[in-house]
Enzyme design. Structure first.
Site, PDB file in Angstrom:
ATOM      1  N   HIS A 135       0.870  -1.178   0.000  1.00  0.00           N
ATOM      2  CA  HIS A 135       0.000   0.000   0.000  1.00  0.00           C
ATOM      3  C   HIS A 135       0.909   1.232   0.000  1.00  0.00           C
ATOM      4  O   HIS A 135       2.021   1.192   0.534  1.00  0.00           O
ATOM      5  CB  HIS A 135      -0.837  -0.061   1.282  1.00  0.00           C
ATOM      6  CG  HIS A 135      -1.913   0.969   1.396  1.00  0.00           C
ATOM      7  ND1 HIS A 135      -1.679   2.256   1.812  1.00  0.00           N
ATOM      8  CD2 HIS A 135      -3.242   0.895   1.163  1.00  0.00           C
ATOM      9  CE1 HIS A 135      -2.816   2.933   1.833  1.00  0.00           C
ATOM     10  NE2 HIS A 135      -3.787   2.128   1.449  1.00  0.00           N
ATOM     11  N   ASP A 213       3.124  -4.670   7.979  1.00  0.00           N
ATOM     12  CA  ASP A 213       1.920  -3.860   7.839  1.00  0.00           C
ATOM     13  C   ASP A 213       0.725  -4.802   8.017  1.00  0.00           C
ATOM     14  O   ASP A 213       0.414  -5.605   7.136  1.00  0.00           O
ATOM     15  CB  ASP A 213       1.918  -3.208   6.453  1.00  0.00           C
ATOM     16  CG  ASP A 213       0.612  -2.469   6.153  1.00  0.00           C
ATOM     17  OD1 ASP A 213      -0.355  -2.628   6.910  1.00  0.00           O
ATOM     18  OD2 ASP A 213       0.585  -1.750   5.140  1.00  0.00           O
ATOM     19  N   GLN A 216      -4.558  -5.070   7.083  1.00  0.00           N
ATOM     20  CA  GLN A 216      -5.609  -5.960   6.577  1.00  0.00           C
ATOM     21  C   GLN A 216      -5.673  -7.294   7.316  1.00  0.00           C
ATOM     22  O   GLN A 216      -6.506  -8.134   6.981  1.00  0.00           O
ATOM     23  CB  GLN A 216      -5.403  -6.227   5.073  1.00  0.00           C
ATOM     24  CG  GLN A 216      -5.545  -4.996   4.202  1.00  0.00           C
ATOM     25  CD  GLN A 216      -6.961  -4.406   4.200  1.00  0.00           C
ATOM     26  OE1 GLN A 216      -7.924  -5.050   4.607  1.00  0.00           O
ATOM     27  NE2 GLN A 216      -7.069  -3.176   3.737  1.00  0.00           N
ATOM     28  N   LYS A 239     -10.314  -0.657  10.856  1.00  0.00           N
ATOM     29  CA  LYS A 239     -10.523  -1.816   9.980  1.00  0.00           C
ATOM     30  C   LYS A 239     -10.876  -3.066  10.786  1.00  0.00           C
ATOM     31  O   LYS A 239     -11.066  -4.140  10.227  1.00  0.00           O
ATOM     32  CB  LYS A 239      -9.261  -2.086   9.150  1.00  0.00           C
ATOM     33  CG  LYS A 239      -8.982  -0.996   8.105  1.00  0.00           C
ATOM     34  CD  LYS A 239      -7.818  -1.403   7.232  1.00  0.00           C
ATOM     35  CE  LYS A 239      -7.177  -0.253   6.502  1.00  0.00           C
ATOM     36  NZ  LYS A 239      -7.970   0.247   5.379  1.00  0.00           N
ATOM     37  N   CYS A 377      -4.712   2.523  -3.614  1.00  0.00           N
ATOM     38  CA  CYS A 377      -3.407   2.951  -3.081  1.00  0.00           C
ATOM     39  C   CYS A 377      -2.327   1.914  -3.379  1.00  0.00           C
ATOM     40  O   CYS A 377      -1.451   1.648  -2.530  1.00  0.00           O
ATOM     41  CB  CYS A 377      -3.476   3.250  -1.585  1.00  0.00           C
ATOM     42  SG  CYS A 377      -4.537   4.641  -1.195  1.00  0.00           S
TER      43      CYS A 377
HETATM   44  N1  7TS Z   1      -1.714  -0.756   4.624  1.00  0.00           N
HETATM   45  C1  7TS Z   1      -2.638  -1.513   4.015  1.00  0.00           C
HETATM   46  C2  7TS Z   1      -2.280  -2.900   3.564  1.00  0.00           C
HETATM   47  C3  7TS Z   1      -3.918  -0.996   3.810  1.00  0.00           C
HETATM   48  O1  7TS Z   1      -4.833  -1.762   3.197  1.00  0.00           O
HETATM   49  C4  7TS Z   1      -4.229   0.306   4.261  1.00  0.00           C
HETATM   50  C5  7TS Z   1      -5.564   0.943   3.997  1.00  0.00           C
HETATM   51  C6  7TS Z   1      -3.240   1.034   4.916  1.00  0.00           C
HETATM   52  C7  7TS Z   1      -1.990   0.469   5.075  1.00  0.00           C
HETATM   53  C8  7TS Z   1      -3.494   2.399   5.477  1.00  0.00           C
HETATM   54  O2  7TS Z   1      -4.357   2.327   6.558  1.00  0.00           O
HETATM   55  P1  7TS Z   1      -4.859   3.653   7.301  1.00  0.00           P
HETATM   56  O3  7TS Z   1      -5.854   3.171   8.280  1.00  0.00           O
HETATM   57  O4  7TS Z   1      -3.666   4.289   7.915  1.00  0.00           O
HETATM   58  O5  7TS Z   1      -5.464   4.524   6.229  1.00  0.00           O
HETATM   59  N2  7TS Z   1      -6.266   0.390   2.924  1.00  0.00           N
HETATM   60  C9  7TS Z   1      -7.377   0.885   2.347  1.00  0.00           C
HETATM   61  C10 7TS Z   1      -8.023   0.212   1.303  1.00  0.00           C
HETATM   62  O6  7TS Z   1      -7.653  -0.851   0.819  1.00  0.00           O
HETATM   63  N3  7TS Z   1      -9.086   0.947   0.932  1.00  0.00           N
HETATM   64  O7  7TS Z   1      -9.139   2.049   1.691  1.00  0.00           O
HETATM   65  C11 7TS Z   1      -8.083   2.019   2.574  1.00  0.00           C
END
Ligand code: 7TS
Length: 420
Positions: A135, A213, A216, A239, A377
């Site tokens: 990501h 990371d 997910q 999430k 992303c």
């Molecule tokens: N890493 C992964 C693998 C992700 O899927 C996401 C967010 C992030 C980092 C960032 O997370 P945040 O909570 O700091 O924003 N992924 C997604 C997605 O797949 N659709 O919207 C956000």
């Protein structure tokens, strides 16, 4: 089931996970005249009543600032937040609460490590190993620190549409020049589940630090930072049934202690003079300013809620639904489905004939089906797959096979509409 604390209630059998939908008021509504089918859980999950009520209760009864006052409410707020930290440590199986830093989420956690550990440890000629499925949150912070330090980024390839890491290339890439190996546990586009424990061990063997990371994975499968053996792990509360604006950075105690602070301000210091300061102990050294106290309360309730279900059961359910969706999508003529056929998480990306992903997702919304369309992303990965974007359905434990059937029915409608 609504559990706001850690005394688990009797669990319904696996086949009854759909009964948990009653805990999510938001799911019970019509969108564009159709029952909502929420399949955008990889972007953010919905929140059970237990989480909503825990935060409501906190604001009604206990709200004050933490670590400052010596009055009753402030003491209560401080204890509440530190309890949440201890609960988070248990959720990740960290050895100590002090290894858990509260952040705004995965993105902030990774930026913290890049800006502190990265700036302190990377030199010209050093390498940062990432994978092609990261990501942007686990790519751009490393680009920034690489530019500042002269370190170089290298990438472990992905094997095309099947979406696995090309592990045969690992030996050639993971050399002693690599100072840090940062990789995702579960791909938010491909649904691949990476063997992070094995990969962190490989990193350790060449003296590299590892970062996982877990955006997910944390709410979707059992997670044990000690078994994974990572130096750092990042995840987001929103999430995993928790609120937005709060997440975790797990860091091994020795790493956190050796790192310089990040943001300066209240709470992260032990003493301040006009010209210099001394830092607070870990993890407070990394928590400048008033933290998201109510967020930590919601997160605590989310951890209790998920563990009362059991993350192994959630993983099993995700896999069953995603496997079913994968099979049904491949029987639709003209679909291209991305990611591994088996052993995947609850994320399924696909394309339908020549219908652009954005058009597909907009059309699905007219039927009350919430999908995501775009590059997720993952722009470099999209380029590698040779597509500008994909449509994505992402599942959680409250989704059902009937919802997958509805998705397929709606996709057939959309194809008819676009003349396929
Ligand atoms: N890493 C992964 C693998 C992700 O899927 C996401 C967010 C992030 C980092 C960032 O997370 P945040 O909570 O700091 O924003 N992924 C997604 C997605 O797949 N659709 O919207 C956000």
């Amino acid at each position: 089931m609504s559990t706001g604390n850690s005394t688990a209630e009797p669990l319904p059998p696996v086949r009854d996970l759909s009964a948990l939908r009653a805990d999510f008021p938001i799911l019970n509504q019509a969108v564009n005249g159709h029952p909502l089918v929420y399949l955008d859980n990889a972007a953010t999950s919905q929140k059970p009543v237990a989480v909503i009520e825990a935060m409501d209760r906190y604001y009604r009864c206990d709200n004050a600032n933490v670590h400052r006052g010596i009055h009753e409410l402030s003491n209560r707020a401080t204890a509440t937040m530190e309890n949440s930290r201890a609960r988070a440590a248990r959720f990740l199986n960290a050895a100590r609460s002090s290894e858990v830093v509260f952040t705004r989420g995965t993105t902030e956690s990774i930026n913290l490590v890049a800006a502190t550990w990265g700036a302190d440890n990377l030199r010209p000629g050093d390498q940062i190993l990432l994978t092609e499925m990261e990501h942007h949150s686990n790519l751009v912070p490393w680009q920034l620190v690489a530019r500042r330090t002269g370190a170089e980024l290298v990438f472990l390839p992905v094997t095309g549409d099947e979406g696995l890491l090309d592990l045969a290339r690992l030996d050639a890439l993971l050399t002693p020049r690599v100072r840090l190996f940062a990789l995702t546990h579960v791909s938010n586009t491909l649904g691949t589940v990476n063997p992070v424990a094995e990969l962190c061990e490989r990193a350790r063997k060449v003296g590299a630090v590892s970062l996982v990371d877990a955006a997910q994975s944390a709410g979707h499968l059992p997670l044990d930072v000690q078994a994974i053996g990572c130096d750092f792990l990042a995840c987001s509360g929103h999430k995993l049934c928790g609120p937005t604006g709060i997440g975790l950075l797990y860091g091994r105690q020795e790493q956190l202690e050796a790192m310089p602070p990040w943001q300066g301000g209240g709470e992260m210091i032990s003493s301040v003079d006009f010209h210099e300061s001394r830092w607070n102990v870990v993890p407070h050294k990394f928590e400048a300013g008033t933290p998201n106290i109510a967020g930590s309360v919601g997160l605590h309730a989310a951890f209790d809620y998920l563990d009362a279900i059991g993350r192994q059961r959630i993983f099993q359910h995700d896999q069953e639904l995603a496997g079913y969706a994968y099979e049904r999508l491949t029987t639709l003529s003209g679909t291209r489905v991305f990611g591994p056929r088996t052993g995947r998480s609850g994320v399924v990306s696909f394309l339908l004939d020549d219908v652009h992903a954005h058009d597909l997702v907009t059309a699905a919304d007219q039927f009350g089906v919430a999908l995501r369309g775009g590059h997720h992303c993952n722009q470099p990965l999209m380029r590698k797959l040779g597509v500008p974007s994909t449509a994505r359905a992402s599942f959680y434990f409250y989704n059902t096979r009937a919802e997958v059937d509805r998705l397929i029915e709606v996709l057939r409608e959309i194809r008819r509409f676009f003349g396929g």
